[in-house]
Design a protein around this motif. Structure first.
Motif, short mmCIF file in Angstrom:
data_model
loop_
_atom_site.label_atom_id
_atom_site.label_comp_id
_atom_site.label_asym_id
_atom_site.label_seq_id
_atom_site.Cartn_x
_atom_site.Cartn_y
_atom_site.Cartn_z
N MET A 1 0.92 -1.15 0.14
CA MET A 1 -0.13 0.07 -0.10
C MET A 1 0.98 1.13 -0.04
N GLU A 4 1.63 2.10 -3.55
CA GLU A 4 0.66 2.64 -4.22
C GLU A 4 0.50 4.14 -4.16
N SER A 87 -7.81 3.05 -0.37
CA SER A 87 -7.70 2.04 -0.95
C SER A 87 -8.64 1.07 -1.23
N SER A 91 -10.64 0.11 -4.68
CA SER A 91 -11.05 -1.41 -5.04
C SER A 91 -12.62 -1.49 -5.31
#
Length: 249
Positions: A1, A4, A87, A91
């Motif tokens: 993460m 990201e 996140s 998704s």
């Protein structure tokens, strides 16, 4: 993460988080309970930090779920909670950022926005003072009004309400230590059992109110009485502080 969002500054992450929380208000109605709890817990962690609020009462089912989801995050850093929130939103809705420009923030389409706010709901109905019973005043922690009605209307201090609970059960459920002391001084039955054979100590332990547990134990509450599931207060899942009070290691 971390990879990201590696190029994002703290300010960028905060802006993304705020945008995602606003977007959630418009799609909350289509989310399942697990997603709602996931977002709620991380919102609380990101905005307030580690959970330090009291565990809701046994009959506040939604409040308990939300509290437990937040509590499980422990000391997770606020920024990490924001990143997980963003996140997970991405998704579920990869294009949510682009859609934000087309959404009227004043007209949310989702019916449940509790996942993005910072307080837990109170599930008790609002009543006019004239319509409140001795149990209502007890739940609110108003010792004077509770005592007045208890005396003037000749109520049984150990009487059961529609939920099969006594005043002492409710005071322990809510963590109202002064109310508990008051009721015990008025000779409330410390080991009285509800319809599920749970004592006030069962409630105080399960709801994690250490001060109330300590008061009950100091007044001689029986730790060995079992409920309809065959569990005594000493066998319930609870905090380390209360396990110590109960003599568990």
């Amino acid at each position: 993460m971390a990879d990201e969002f590696g190029d994002c500054s703290q300010e960028d992450i905060k802006d993304l988080f705020e945008g995602a929380s606003k977007y959630l208000r418009h799609v909350a109605g289509s989310q399942n309970g697990d997603n709602l709890l996931y977002f709620y817990a991380r919102y609380k962690q990101a905005t307030e930090g580690q959970c330090n609020s009291k565990k809701p009462g046994m009959f506040d089912f939604q409040g308990k779920q939300k509290w437990e989801a937040w509590k499980r995050l422990g000391d997770k850093p606020k920024e990490m909670a924001m990143l997980e929130y963003i996140s997970h939103m991405t998704s579920l809705y990869p294009g949510w950022e682009a859609e934000m420009d087309t959404i009227d923030d004043k007209q949310p389409s989702g019916g449940s926005s509790w996942v993005s706010v910072s307080t837990m709901s109170n599930t008790d109905p609002e009543l006019d003072n004239q319509n409140k019973t001795v149990f209502d005043w007890c739940k609110e922690g108003d010792i004077n009004q509770m005592s007045r009605i208890l005396q003037s209307e000749n109520n049984d201090i150990n009487g059961l309400d529609d939920a099969g609970m006594t005043l002492l059960h409710w005071a322990c459920d809510r963590g109202l230590s002064e109310m508990v002391e008051c009721l015990l001084n008025k000779k409330a039955n410390i080991d009285i059992q509800d319809e599920d054979k749970q004592t006030p100590l069962h409630y105080a332990v399960s709801c994690e109110h250490p001060k109330v547990v300590q008061i009950l134990l100091s007044h001689g509450a029986d730790k060995s009485l079992k409920d309809s599931d065959g569990l005594s207060p000493s066998e319930l899942e609870t905090s380390e502080e209360i396990r110590t009070l109960l003599g568990r290691t």
